[in-house]
Design an enzyme around this catalytic site. Sequence first.
Site, PDB file in Angstrom:
ATOM      1  N   PRO A  20       0.914  -1.350   0.118  1.00  0.00           N
ATOM      2  CA  PRO A  20      -0.116   0.202  -0.113  1.00  0.00           C
ATOM      3  C   PRO A  20       0.861   1.134   0.085  1.00  0.00           C
ATOM      4  CG  PRO A  20       0.056  -1.128   2.235  1.00  0.00           C
ATOM      5  CD  PRO A  20       0.664  -2.033   1.402  1.00  0.00           C
TER       6      PRO A  20
ATOM      7  N   ALA B 211       0.770   5.581  -0.556  1.00  0.00           N
ATOM      8  CA  ALA B 211      -0.181   6.994  -0.444  1.00  0.00           C
ATOM      9  C   ALA B 211       0.004   7.676  -1.739  1.00  0.00           C
ATOM     10  CB  ALA B 211       0.102   7.737   0.838  1.00  0.00           C
TER      11      ALA B 211
ATOM     12  N   SER C 288      -4.033   2.599   0.193  1.00  0.00           N
ATOM     13  CA  SER C 288      -3.665   3.376   1.344  1.00  0.00           C
ATOM     14  C   SER C 288      -5.077   4.192   1.637  1.00  0.00           C
ATOM     15  CB  SER C 288      -2.578   4.127   1.040  1.00  0.00           C
ATOM     16  OG  SER C 288      -2.286   5.149   1.973  1.00  0.00           O
TER      17      SER C 288
ATOM     18  N   TYR D 282      -4.556   3.652   8.411  1.00  0.00           N
ATOM     19  CA  TYR D 282      -3.887   4.625   9.296  1.00  0.00           C
ATOM     20  C   TYR D 282      -4.772   4.909  10.370  1.00  0.00           C
ATOM     21  CZ  TYR D 282       0.472   5.200   6.669  1.00  0.00           C
ATOM     22  OH  TYR D 282       1.761   4.934   6.081  1.00  0.00           O
TER      23      TYR D 282
ATOM     24  N   THR E 159      -1.282  -0.327   9.644  1.00  0.00           N
ATOM     25  CA  THR E 159       0.060   0.071   9.926  1.00  0.00           C
ATOM     26  C   THR E 159       0.370   0.556  11.047  1.00  0.00           C
ATOM     27  OG1 THR E 159       0.091   0.418   7.161  1.00  0.00           O
ATOM     28  CG2 THR E 159       1.697   1.664   8.351  1.00  0.00           C
TER      29      THR E 159
ATOM     30  N   ARG F 136      12.450  13.019   6.706  1.00  0.00           N
ATOM     31  CA  ARG F 136      12.737  12.608   5.219  1.00  0.00           C
ATOM     32  C   ARG F 136      13.189  14.189   4.638  1.00  0.00           C
ATOM     33  NH1 ARG F 136       7.253   9.624   3.841  1.00  0.00           N
ATOM     34  NH2 ARG F 136       7.398   8.227   5.672  1.00  0.00           N
TER      35      ARG F 136
ATOM     36  N   LYS G  19       1.034  -4.391   9.806  1.00  0.00           N
ATOM     37  CA  LYS G  19       2.317  -3.989   8.942  1.00  0.00           C
ATOM     38  C   LYS G  19       3.242  -3.079   9.785  1.00  0.00           C
ATOM     39  CE  LYS G  19       3.032  -1.871   4.501  1.00  0.00           C
ATOM     40  NZ  LYS G  19       3.676  -0.455   4.685  1.00  0.00           N
TER      41      LYS G  19
ATOM     42  N   SER H 277       7.924  -5.138   7.792  1.00  0.00           N
ATOM     43  CA  SER H 277       8.344  -3.975   6.744  1.00  0.00           C
ATOM     44  C   SER H 277       8.997  -3.034   7.721  1.00  0.00           C
ATOM     45  CB  SER H 277       7.256  -3.610   6.315  1.00  0.00           C
ATOM     46  OG  SER H 277       7.109  -2.395   5.640  1.00  0.00           O
TER      47      SER H 277
ATOM     48  N   HIS I 127       8.865   0.000   6.115  1.00  0.00           N
ATOM     49  CA  HIS I 127       8.354   1.200   5.375  1.00  0.00           C
ATOM     50  C   HIS I 127       9.234   1.653   4.174  1.00  0.00           C
ATOM     51  CE1 HIS I 127       4.659   3.497   6.065  1.00  0.00           C
ATOM     52  NE2 HIS I 127       4.923   4.187   5.125  1.00  0.00           N
TER      53      HIS I 127
ATOM     54  N   ARG J  16      11.696   4.374   5.204  1.00  0.00           N
ATOM     55  CA  ARG J  16      11.010   5.687   5.293  1.00  0.00           C
ATOM     56  C   ARG J  16      10.866   6.366   6.885  1.00  0.00           C
ATOM     57  NH1 ARG J  16       8.977   7.152   0.334  1.00  0.00           N
ATOM     58  NH2 ARG J  16       7.053   8.345   1.039  1.00  0.00           N
TER      59      ARG J  16
ATOM     60  N   ASP K  11       8.116  -6.999   3.201  1.00  0.00           N
ATOM     61  CA  ASP K  11       8.412  -5.970   1.974  1.00  0.00           C
ATOM     62  C   ASP K  11       9.663  -5.034   2.767  1.00  0.00           C
ATOM     63  OD1 ASP K  11       8.067  -3.419   3.424  1.00  0.00           O
ATOM     64  OD2 ASP K  11       5.712  -3.349   2.679  1.00  0.00           O
ATOM     65  N   SER K  12      10.089  -4.235   1.849  1.00  0.00           N
ATOM     66  CA  SER K  12      11.391  -3.364   2.016  1.00  0.00           C
ATOM     67  C   SER K  12      12.568  -3.615   1.236  1.00  0.00           C
ATOM     68  CB  SER K  12      11.538  -2.983   3.358  1.00  0.00           C
ATOM     69  OG  SER K  12      10.415  -2.544   3.947  1.00  0.00           O
ATOM     70  N   GLY K  13      12.803  -3.030   0.222  1.00  0.00           N
ATOM     71  CA  GLY K  13      14.068  -3.309  -0.540  1.00  0.00           C
ATOM     72  C   GLY K  13      13.967  -4.108  -1.728  1.00  0.00           C
TER      73      GLY K  13
HETATM   74  C1  FMN Z   1       5.607   6.976  -1.927  1.00  0.00           C
HETATM   75  C2  FMN Z   1       5.128   5.772  -0.869  1.00  0.00           C
HETATM   76  C3  FMN Z   1       4.174   6.120  -0.075  1.00  0.00           C
HETATM   77  C4  FMN Z   1       3.670   5.089   0.982  1.00  0.00           C
HETATM   78  N1  FMN Z   1       2.762   5.115   1.494  1.00  0.00           N
HETATM   79  C5  FMN Z   1       2.229   4.172   2.482  1.00  0.00           C
HETATM   80  C6  FMN Z   1       0.950   4.107   3.098  1.00  0.00           C
HETATM   81  O1  FMN Z   1       0.027   4.907   2.890  1.00  0.00           O
HETATM   82  N2  FMN Z   1       0.543   3.147   3.864  1.00  0.00           N
HETATM   83  C7  FMN Z   1       1.418   2.027   4.298  1.00  0.00           C
HETATM   84  O2  FMN Z   1       1.316   1.464   4.930  1.00  0.00           O
HETATM   85  N3  FMN Z   1       2.909   1.930   3.614  1.00  0.00           N
HETATM   86  C8  FMN Z   1       3.265   3.076   2.724  1.00  0.00           C
HETATM   87  N4  FMN Z   1       4.555   2.954   2.187  1.00  0.00           N
HETATM   88  C9  FMN Z   1       5.353   2.056   2.234  1.00  0.00           C
HETATM   89  C10 FMN Z   1       4.869   0.514   1.600  1.00  0.00           C
HETATM   90  O3  FMN Z   1       3.865   0.148   1.984  1.00  0.00           O
HETATM   91  C11 FMN Z   1       6.241  -0.337   1.426  1.00  0.00           C
HETATM   92  O4  FMN Z   1       6.332  -0.732   2.979  1.00  0.00           O
HETATM   93  C12 FMN Z   1       7.439   0.084   1.203  1.00  0.00           C
HETATM   94  O5  FMN Z   1       7.416   0.966   0.078  1.00  0.00           O
HETATM   95  C13 FMN Z   1       8.290  -0.994   0.764  1.00  0.00           C
HETATM   96  O6  FMN Z   1       9.499  -0.709   0.346  1.00  0.00           O
HETATM   97  P1  FMN Z   1      10.142  -0.573  -1.227  1.00  0.00           P
HETATM   98  O7  FMN Z   1       9.692   0.537  -1.607  1.00  0.00           O
HETATM   99  O8  FMN Z   1      11.674  -0.722  -1.095  1.00  0.00           O
HETATM  100  O9  FMN Z   1       9.535  -1.797  -1.844  1.00  0.00           O
HETATM  101  C14 FMN Z   1       4.691   4.067   1.076  1.00  0.00           C
HETATM  102  C15 FMN Z   1       5.906   3.823   0.466  1.00  0.00           C
HETATM  103  C16 FMN Z   1       6.095   4.561  -0.560  1.00  0.00           C
HETATM  104  C17 FMN Z   1       7.518   4.885  -1.323  1.00  0.00           C
END
Ligand code: FMN
Length: 365
Positions: free
Chosen positions: A88, A90, A117, A141, A167, A176, A240, A262, A264, A267, A295-297
């Site tokens: 997910p 945003a 999201s 959220y 989340t 950031r 999450k 995760s 995130h 982030r 997830d992540s990376g």
């Molecule tokens: C632009 C952006 C917006 C995101 N918004 C949300 C969100 O609204 N809710 C959420 O649970 N995670 C959010 N995430 C995190 C993603 O769900 C996910 O954990 C993350 O992007 C995984 O890492 P990756 O980008 O390296 O694949 C966001 C990530 C990005 C890059």
Amino acid sequence: MVYQTSNEEHPIEIVNIASLEKRVKERMDKGAFGYIRGGSEDEWTMKENTSSFNNKTIMPRVLRGVDHADLTTKLWNIDLSTPIIQAPSAAQGLAHEKGEADTAKGVAAAGSIFSISTYANTTIEAAAASAPEAPQFFQLYMSKDDRFNEFILNKAVHAGAKAIILTADSTLGGYREEDIINDFQFPLPMPNLAAYSEQSASGDGAGKGIAEIYAAAKQGLIPEDIKKIKELTDLPVFVKGIQAPEDAEVAIAAGADGIWVSNHGGRQLDGGPASFDVLPLIAAVVNKRVPIVFDSGVRRGEHVFKALASGADLVAIGRPVIYGLNLGGAEGVTSVFEHLNKELAITMQLAGTKTIEEIKNVTLK
Ligand SMILES: Cc1cc2nc3c(=O)[nH]c(=O)nc-3n(C[C@H](O)[C@H](O)[C@H](O)COP(=O)(O)O)c2cc1C
């Protein structure tokens, strides 16, 4: 000023997923690109997320009669064409005029799961309508305002969501720096917030920074919130943002039906471990009681393989999907899945594994 973004609709050529970032940078609004690409502080955790996959190796296995790879799998009773799902994210209107509606369509064409999201630029209903029959989750959220939670969860249930993702790692935004340098404000409304604010005058997200948006979220999340969501929706709940094995135990004890490992995408907390490094520890605690999404990376089919071999049931991708959306709309999103599936299928065959279940029995070295 009117925000301008892509309206392209076509498949995209992909040599590798990492190269998409550069292509998008050249064409996207600077503030929007910074928000999507960026991580927190020194981006150490963000970089570790991808480089940590190199800490483990896959032993090639031969003479096993593997003449092709079968990527199909299941989550509960949901049939999937691939173990890769969309994370997910945003504000996808930043990447494409059709935003989440196109992402949903592209993910559905790949036979996978789309999650919308709370802070999407498309309503839950519109995203569901753009890919009828395809499985969709709703990411919450949680708000300090219980009536908002009820209102939005009710919408998700009526739109046919198959699960709720709570989340837990984002009760405020990570620090950031790129967003600060660009003075980034969301240029587009968040209609799921707007639908509620029409009743309560709490604002729709447009013209706000990340800090302001997160301020409405419930900072003091507790395990009982999981139960609250289950009572309101009668749907399975993924938690999450789990990185500590202890927190996986707490979430399951509180009724979580799935654990979403995760950070995130680096982030949020910088200086935390790579998500891949904690996955096996969490899998050991979970011990197959509930499914694990990781997830992540993830940028390679090989990374997907390694995550599945380390305890994940499904692997989610965040930024790569948004980049595909910007470069080619729904078909661009599908291209991202097709490319990762291709790399995963090659990895599987060369590792001597025919099915996703077989990968789960591989021990990485
Ligand atoms: C632009 C952006 C917006 C995101 N918004 C949300 C969100 O609204 N809710 C959420 O649970 N995670 C959010 N995430 C995190 C993603 O769900 C996910 O954990 C993350 O992007 C995984 O890492 P990756 O980008 O390296 O694949 C966001 C990530 C990005 C890059």
